[in-house]
Design a protein around this motif. Sequence first.
Motif, PDB file in Angstrom:
ATOM      1  N   ARG A  99      73.729  82.195  53.198  1.00 54.09           N
ATOM      2  CA  ARG A  99      72.824  81.076  52.902  1.00 54.09           C
ATOM      3  C   ARG A  99      73.444  80.093  51.905  1.00 54.09           C
ATOM      4  N   CYS A 100      74.732  79.831  52.072  1.00 54.47           N
ATOM      5  CA  CYS A 100      75.449  78.936  51.159  1.00 54.47           C
ATOM      6  C   CYS A 100      75.169  77.460  51.432  1.00 54.47           C
ATOM      7  N   ASP A 101      74.600  77.145  52.583  1.00 55.55           N
ATOM      8  CA  ASP A 101      74.256  75.777  53.001  1.00 55.55           C
ATOM      9  C   ASP A 101      75.452  74.909  53.386  1.00 55.55           C
ATOM     10  N   LYS A 102      76.650  75.471  53.458  1.00 56.08           N
ATOM     11  CA  LYS A 102      77.819  74.661  53.807  1.00 56.08           C
ATOM     12  C   LYS A 102      77.718  74.103  55.212  1.00 56.08           C
ATOM     13  N   CYS A 103      77.156  74.872  56.148  1.00 51.25           N
ATOM     14  CA  CYS A 103      77.003  74.366  57.518  1.00 51.25           C
ATOM     15  C   CYS A 103      75.960  73.248  57.563  1.00 51.25           C
ATOM     16  N   ILE A 104      74.939  73.381  56.745  1.00 52.03           N
ATOM     17  CA  ILE A 104      73.890  72.353  56.681  1.00 52.03           C
ATOM     18  C   ILE A 104      74.481  71.045  56.180  1.00 52.03           C
ATOM     19  N   THR A 105      75.259  71.117  55.131  1.00 51.09           N
ATOM     20  CA  THR A 105      75.898  69.936  54.545  1.00 51.09           C
ATOM     21  C   THR A 105      76.911  69.318  55.500  1.00 51.09           C
ATOM     22  N   ALA A 106      77.643  70.148  56.231  1.00 52.49           N
ATOM     23  CA  ALA A 106      78.703  69.667  57.120  1.00 52.49           C
ATOM     24  C   ALA A 106      78.185  69.037  58.409  1.00 52.49           C
ATOM     25  N   CYS A 107      76.984  69.375  58.835  1.00 44.40           N
ATOM     26  CA  CYS A 107      76.476  68.922  60.134  1.00 44.40           C
ATOM     27  C   CYS A 107      76.368  67.395  60.185  1.00 44.40           C
ATOM     28  N   GLU A 108      77.113  66.788  61.107  1.00 43.59           N
ATOM     29  CA  GLU A 108      77.156  65.322  61.175  1.00 43.59           C
ATOM     30  C   GLU A 108      75.855  64.695  61.675  1.00 43.59           C
ATOM     31  N   THR A 109      75.058  65.431  62.414  1.00 42.35           N
ATOM     32  CA  THR A 109      73.786  64.886  62.895  1.00 42.35           C
ATOM     33  C   THR A 109      72.590  65.447  62.130  1.00 42.35           C
ATOM     34  N   GLN A 110      72.854  66.300  61.169  1.00 42.29           N
ATOM     35  CA  GLN A 110      71.843  66.884  60.292  1.00 42.29           C
ATOM     36  C   GLN A 110      70.744  67.638  61.032  1.00 42.29           C
ATOM     37  N   ILE A 111      71.144  68.329  62.112  1.00 41.58           N
ATOM     38  CA  ILE A 111      70.167  69.139  62.846  1.00 41.58           C
ATOM     39  C   ILE A 111      70.121  70.571  62.334  1.00 41.58           C
ATOM     40  N   ILE A 112      71.088  70.937  61.497  1.00 40.29           N
ATOM     41  CA  ILE A 112      71.046  72.274  60.896  1.00 40.29           C
ATOM     42  C   ILE A 112      70.218  72.155  59.627  1.00 40.29           C
ATOM     43  N   THR A 113      69.150  72.912  59.591  1.00 45.77           N
ATOM     44  CA  THR A 113      68.236  72.852  58.457  1.00 45.77           C
ATOM     45  C   THR A 113      68.074  74.243  57.852  1.00 45.77           C
ATOM     46  N   ARG A 114      67.513  74.271  56.673  1.00 47.97           N
ATOM     47  CA  ARG A 114      67.231  75.541  56.001  1.00 47.97           C
ATOM     48  C   ARG A 114      65.918  76.058  56.572  1.00 47.97           C
ATOM     49  N   GLY A 115      65.993  77.206  57.214  1.00 47.34           N
ATOM     50  CA  GLY A 115      64.817  77.798  57.841  1.00 47.34           C
ATOM     51  C   GLY A 115      64.222  78.905  57.002  1.00 47.34           C
ATOM     52  N   ASP A 116      63.452  79.762  57.649  1.00 49.97           N
ATOM     53  CA  ASP A 116      62.825  80.898  56.969  1.00 49.97           C
ATOM     54  C   ASP A 116      63.861  81.746  56.266  1.00 49.97           C
ATOM     55  N   GLY A 117      63.565  82.117  55.043  1.00 47.35           N
ATOM     56  CA  GLY A 117      64.479  82.947  54.266  1.00 47.35           C
ATOM     57  C   GLY A 117      65.716  82.207  53.806  1.00 47.35           C
ATOM     58  N   GLY A 118      65.780  80.901  54.037  1.00 50.00           N
ATOM     59  CA  GLY A 118      66.933  80.108  53.631  1.00 50.00           C
ATOM     60  C   GLY A 118      68.080  80.123  54.623  1.00 50.00           C
ATOM     61  N   PHE A 119      67.868  80.762  55.785  1.00 48.05           N
ATOM     62  CA  PHE A 119      68.927  80.839  56.783  1.00 48.05           C
ATOM     63  C   PHE A 119      68.972  79.566  57.627  1.00 48.05           C
ATOM     64  N   PRO A 120      70.173  79.129  58.034  1.00 44.60           N
ATOM     65  CA  PRO A 120      70.303  77.913  58.839  1.00 44.60           C
ATOM     66  C   PRO A 120      69.677  78.061  60.222  1.00 44.60           C
ATOM     67  N   GLU A 121      68.951  77.032  60.608  1.00 46.24           N
ATOM     68  CA  GLU A 121      68.334  76.950  61.930  1.00 46.24           C
ATOM     69  C   GLU A 121      68.596  75.562  62.497  1.00 46.24           C
ATOM     70  N   ILE A 122      68.538  75.466  63.797  1.00 49.88           N
ATOM     71  CA  ILE A 122      68.717  74.187  64.469  1.00 49.88           C
ATOM     72  C   ILE A 122      67.355  73.550  64.709  1.00 49.88           C
ATOM     73  N   ASN A 123      67.257  72.257  64.370  1.00 55.18           N
ATOM     74  CA  ASN A 123      66.031  71.497  64.594  1.00 55.18           C
ATOM     75  C   ASN A 123      66.417  70.206  65.319  1.00 55.18           C
ATOM     76  N   PHE A 124      66.007  70.112  66.572  1.00 55.59           N
ATOM     77  CA  PHE A 124      66.358  68.955  67.396  1.00 55.59           C
ATOM     78  C   PHE A 124      65.353  67.805  67.293  1.00 55.59           C
ATOM     79  N   ALA A 125      64.447  67.853  66.354  1.00 54.55           N
ATOM     80  CA  ALA A 125      63.386  66.843  66.256  1.00 54.55           C
ATOM     81  C   ALA A 125      63.923  65.429  66.017  1.00 54.55           C
TER      82      ALA A 125
END
Length: 159
Positions: A38-64
Amino acid sequence: MSNSINQSRRNLFSRRKSKVNRPPWVKADIDFTDICTRCDKCITACETQIITRGDGGFPEINFAQDECTFCQKCVQACPEPLFDLAQNVPWQIKATINDSCLANSGIWCQTCKDACDPRAISFKPAIGQAPKPLIDLESCTGCGACVAPCPNQSIKIQA
């Protein structure tokens, strides 16, 4: 505690786990939550910002708001052995269109088709009706480009 309550709790957790979309190229044979820090590095790196912090702080994809471009920046940013670029496809998720699609109400709408770069979504003409959407699951990459433009939120990306 009764067996039905115990089973109900177990189902709650197993259902939640299966409905979460993780970043692309996550190894299929691992339990993501056991390895991800849960370091959030993938969230920060995502160029379209679809990786978000989900339940428990784990990365999830949100296509909204946007789609996955498969840029691999999440893979490159992750310090843990979560990803496998040798996999044939980035993930097993695909688009599905539910009954709330405007075409099912007789309204001519093809925004999902227009947004789909791999042309996985087509529309079947019908006499006296709005054309109905069809998804070619072999062509669908699960990128989510069709989700945000849908005016009725009728498209989901899931396994």
